[in-house]
Design an enzyme around this catalytic site. Structure first.
Site, PDB file in Angstrom:
ATOM      1  N   ARG A  41       0.824  -1.220   0.000  1.00  0.00           N
ATOM      2  CA  ARG A  41       0.000   0.000   0.000  1.00  0.00           C
ATOM      3  C   ARG A  41       0.855   1.265   0.000  1.00  0.00           C
ATOM      4  O   ARG A  41       0.461   2.267  -0.597  1.00  0.00           O
ATOM      5  CB  ARG A  41      -0.952  -0.013   1.204  1.00  0.00           C
ATOM      6  CG  ARG A  41      -2.118  -0.961   1.001  1.00  0.00           C
ATOM      7  CD  ARG A  41      -2.994  -1.025   2.224  1.00  0.00           C
ATOM      8  NE  ARG A  41      -4.216  -1.767   1.943  1.00  0.00           N
ATOM      9  CZ  ARG A  41      -5.027  -2.231   2.876  1.00  0.00           C
ATOM     10  NH1 ARG A  41      -4.740  -2.046   4.138  1.00  0.00           N
ATOM     11  NH2 ARG A  41      -6.120  -2.902   2.545  1.00  0.00           N
ATOM     12  N   LYS A 198     -18.951 -18.547   3.995  1.00  0.00           N
ATOM     13  CA  LYS A 198     -20.362 -18.315   4.327  1.00  0.00           C
ATOM     14  C   LYS A 198     -21.147 -17.660   3.203  1.00  0.00           C
ATOM     15  O   LYS A 198     -20.723 -16.651   2.645  1.00  0.00           O
ATOM     16  CB  LYS A 198     -20.453 -17.411   5.558  1.00  0.00           C
ATOM     17  CG  LYS A 198     -19.996 -18.080   6.845  1.00  0.00           C
ATOM     18  CD  LYS A 198     -20.239 -17.160   8.005  1.00  0.00           C
ATOM     19  CE  LYS A 198     -20.019 -17.879   9.320  1.00  0.00           C
ATOM     20  NZ  LYS A 198     -20.232 -16.970  10.452  1.00  0.00           N
ATOM     21  N   GLY A 351      -8.633 -10.603   0.278  1.00  0.00           N
ATOM     22  CA  GLY A 351      -7.365 -11.068   0.821  1.00  0.00           C
ATOM     23  C   GLY A 351      -6.975 -12.476   0.419  1.00  0.00           C
ATOM     24  O   GLY A 351      -5.834 -12.726  -0.008  1.00  0.00           O
ATOM     25  N   GLY A 374     -13.205  -4.574   1.573  1.00  0.00           N
ATOM     26  CA  GLY A 374     -14.626  -4.257   1.802  1.00  0.00           C
ATOM     27  C   GLY A 374     -15.218  -3.378   0.714  1.00  0.00           C
ATOM     28  O   GLY A 374     -16.364  -3.570   0.298  1.00  0.00           O
TER      29      GLY A 374
END
Length: 396
Positions: A41, A198, A351, A374
């Site tokens: 980053r 999930k 990730g 996100g």
């Protein structure tokens, strides 16, 4: 999407002598001693800073780091290690400034790093009072932090309302261009791979994509829930039985459009979840009550790889098996190499996906790798990202 770009302002020679405030994403992992363990980053933030400096601007940069308590600065919250690394990458001094909201002295050609913005009271609540104070520090505001674009905070959203000029830096602009190309004007067929443990965490994404894509490849625990929805046994595999009806609805929604959710025909099973577990390939109808499904089988992987080979666009979020254990990584490896060898425009994010890309050494074969996490997922869901929305408003 129409938004102001830093590159356009530079082309119009609008930065000479101007105070430029860059919101970067410098939230990097560190070890116990505070050393940066992975600096992607920081390196990704350099082009925006270098472009502004070369154009004659006085440059201020800030970022969040970790989850500090507002108004309570602690040494572990400091951007000091990042200032040191930025100075190395830029080849010039980068001074770290504390308590900067009331004013910053910085000259053209100079760059200063402003201490962790999340320590400022009102940052996370997007306080107008704080945003107006920060906006007064600059002539031009640059958002180059896609990873925080889904959050409305004082340095990602509020300042963009009040700064004289607000624009997107090269990293944010490239991300929005790539995501727009993949989802708004995709070359067909559009294939999406959505995998993870999930369904519940990715249900809204699955529903949003079910409206757009030609093939929706599901993997991991999500695939097990879709196997249940297709009336198949999954042994003691991870799944969410209470979401079977949702999975059925997604299958039906896509079938009505002539699209599909390919259901595995074979799987790789084990009796236990461990790095030394023995892998067994089984037809999907032969899964025993004490089996754990930990990967898709070779026949399924070959079929899906062929679909990827025919695709015009591939969106990839999540490995399709427990790829960290090599005996359950063949499915993910096969699909990863199919994406790498495909002529399709590919965009990947998340990730675990980035870890798989690194493991199979295909970084340079992916069309665009999202830094977003996100924000990437919320964009896939079709949500409007607050930090992007304000830039679109300022451009109109």
């Amino acid at each position: 999407m129409k938004f102001n770009r830093l590159s356009d302002l530079i082309a119009q020679d609008q930065l000479q002598g101007q105070r430029v405030f860059i919101r970067a994403d410098l939230n990097v992992p560190q070890d116990a001693a505070g050393n940066i363990t992975e600096d992607t980053r920081v390196r990704a933030s350099v082009p925006a800073i270098r472009q502004a400096l070369d154009a004659g601007a006085a440059v201020m940069v800030t970022s969040h780091l970790g989850r500090p308590t507002e108004g309570e600065f602690k040494p572990e919250d400091s951007l000091a290690p990042i200032a040191k690394r930025l100075a190395e990458l830029l080849g010039q001094p980068v001074e770290l400034r504390q308590n900067w909201t009331d004013g910053v002295e910085v000259k053209p050609g100079q760059v200063v790093l402003l201490e962790n913005c999340r320590v400022n009271k009102g940052e996370k609540k997007n306080s107008d009072e704080l945003a107006q104070k920060i906006a007064k520090l600059c002539d031009i505001y640059v958002n180059d932090a896609f990873g925080t674009a889904h959050r409305a905070e004082a340095t990602t959203h509020g300042i963009a309302k009040f700064a004289p000029v607000a624009c997107a830096g090269p990293l944010l602009a490239a991300e929005l261009d790539a995501l727009g190309k993949a989802l708004n004007q995709p070359a067909r067929p559009l294939v999406a791979i959505v995998a993870g443990s999930k369904v519940s965490s990715k249900l809204t994404i699955l529903k949003a994509l079910a409206d757009k894509v030609d093939n929706l490849i599901v993997g991991g625990g999500i695939a097990n829930t879709f196997l249940l929805a297709s009336g198949l046994k999954i042994g003691k595999s991870l799944a969410e039985p209470d979401l079977v009806e949702e999975a059925k609805a997604i299958i039906e929604m896509m079938a009505k459009r002539g699209a599909s959710v390919p259901i595995p025909v074979d799987v790789v099973c084990a009796k236990e979840f461990s790095p030394t577990a023995a892998a067994q390939i089984k037809d999907v109808g032969d899964v025993a009550d004490d089996d754990l499904i930990l990967d898709i089988g070779p026949k399924t992987a070959a079929t899906l790889a062929a679909q990827i080979g025919q695709a015009g666009t591939v969106v990839w979020n999540g490995p399709v098996g427990v790829f960290e254990f090599d005996q359950f990584g063949e499915g993910t490896k096969t699909l990863a190499l199919a994406i790498a060898n495909s002529k399709a425009f590919s965009i990947a994010g998340g990730g675990d996906t980035l870890a798989a890309i690194a493991k199979y050494k295909i970084t340079d074969k992916i069309g665009y790798i999202s830094t977003g996490g996100g924000a990437f997922l919320e964009f896939l869901e079709g949500k409007t990202l607050p930090a992007v929305e304000i830039l679109l408003q300022r451009a109109s």
